[in-house]
Design an enzyme around this catalytic site. Sequence first.
Site, short mmCIF file in Angstrom:
data_model
loop_
_atom_site.label_atom_id
_atom_site.label_comp_id
_atom_site.label_asym_id
_atom_site.label_seq_id
_atom_site.Cartn_x
_atom_site.Cartn_y
_atom_site.Cartn_z
N ASP A 194 91.08 61.56 -20.85
CA ASP A 194 89.71 61.29 -21.29
C ASP A 194 89.71 61.44 -22.81
OD1 ASP A 194 86.79 61.13 -21.21
OD2 ASP A 194 86.86 63.27 -21.66
N ASP A 208 86.36 61.93 -25.33
CA ASP A 208 85.39 62.93 -25.79
C ASP A 208 85.43 64.17 -24.91
OD1 ASP A 208 84.26 61.47 -27.96
OD2 ASP A 208 83.11 60.28 -26.55
#
Length: 217
Positions: free
Chosen positions: A9, A11
Amino acid sequence: MTLRLALFDCDGTLVDGQAGVVGAMEAAFAGAGLPLPQRHLIRRAVGLSLPQAIRLLAPELPEDVRQELDRSYRDAFRAARESGQLVEPLYDGMAELVATLSQGGWLLGVATGKSRRGLDHCLAVHGLAAHFCTLQTADNHPSKPHPSMVDAALAESGADHAATVMIGDTQYDMAMAVNAGVRAIGVDWGYHTAQELREAGAEAVARDPAHLMELLS
């Protein structure tokens, strides 16, 4: 030789992007004359694709208003990026971890609720783009936890399910991994708690990048 794929991922996992997200979301709601969502709720929505995040924050609003918030958010985020005001610092140790995995023969990818333009900018700023062979964004996929991003990364990289791990900081990342049939490892420096990550399917939760390296070894 088995191809190993680590999907990150962005953020809350690679970078701390909360300031940009919160600022753009507050600008969108303020511009529409709406009460601002609580900041901790905005942070908890990070990881979802933008329409789903707005729906989570304001489920009572009609669809046309949510669509206007979507456009306003994108405008505010783009303005911050183009003016040089967008700050998305890498978490300490993540650049070294990415380089070590890449040099160690891992294939690397990103699966994120960001737009492709936003992800490209983020990786370029931090000099990480060359390490990643597959980039999956909200532009071309349903929101997490739908498995589409992982499925596409597997197809693009040539890795198989058993040798793939999804690494993220939210329950959406962990649930996406479970839905796609790949390993799920959480990180506890992001926006959801370690308990939430485990409940969503994480086999382990890393305390820091060094611990994450141990879990991947």
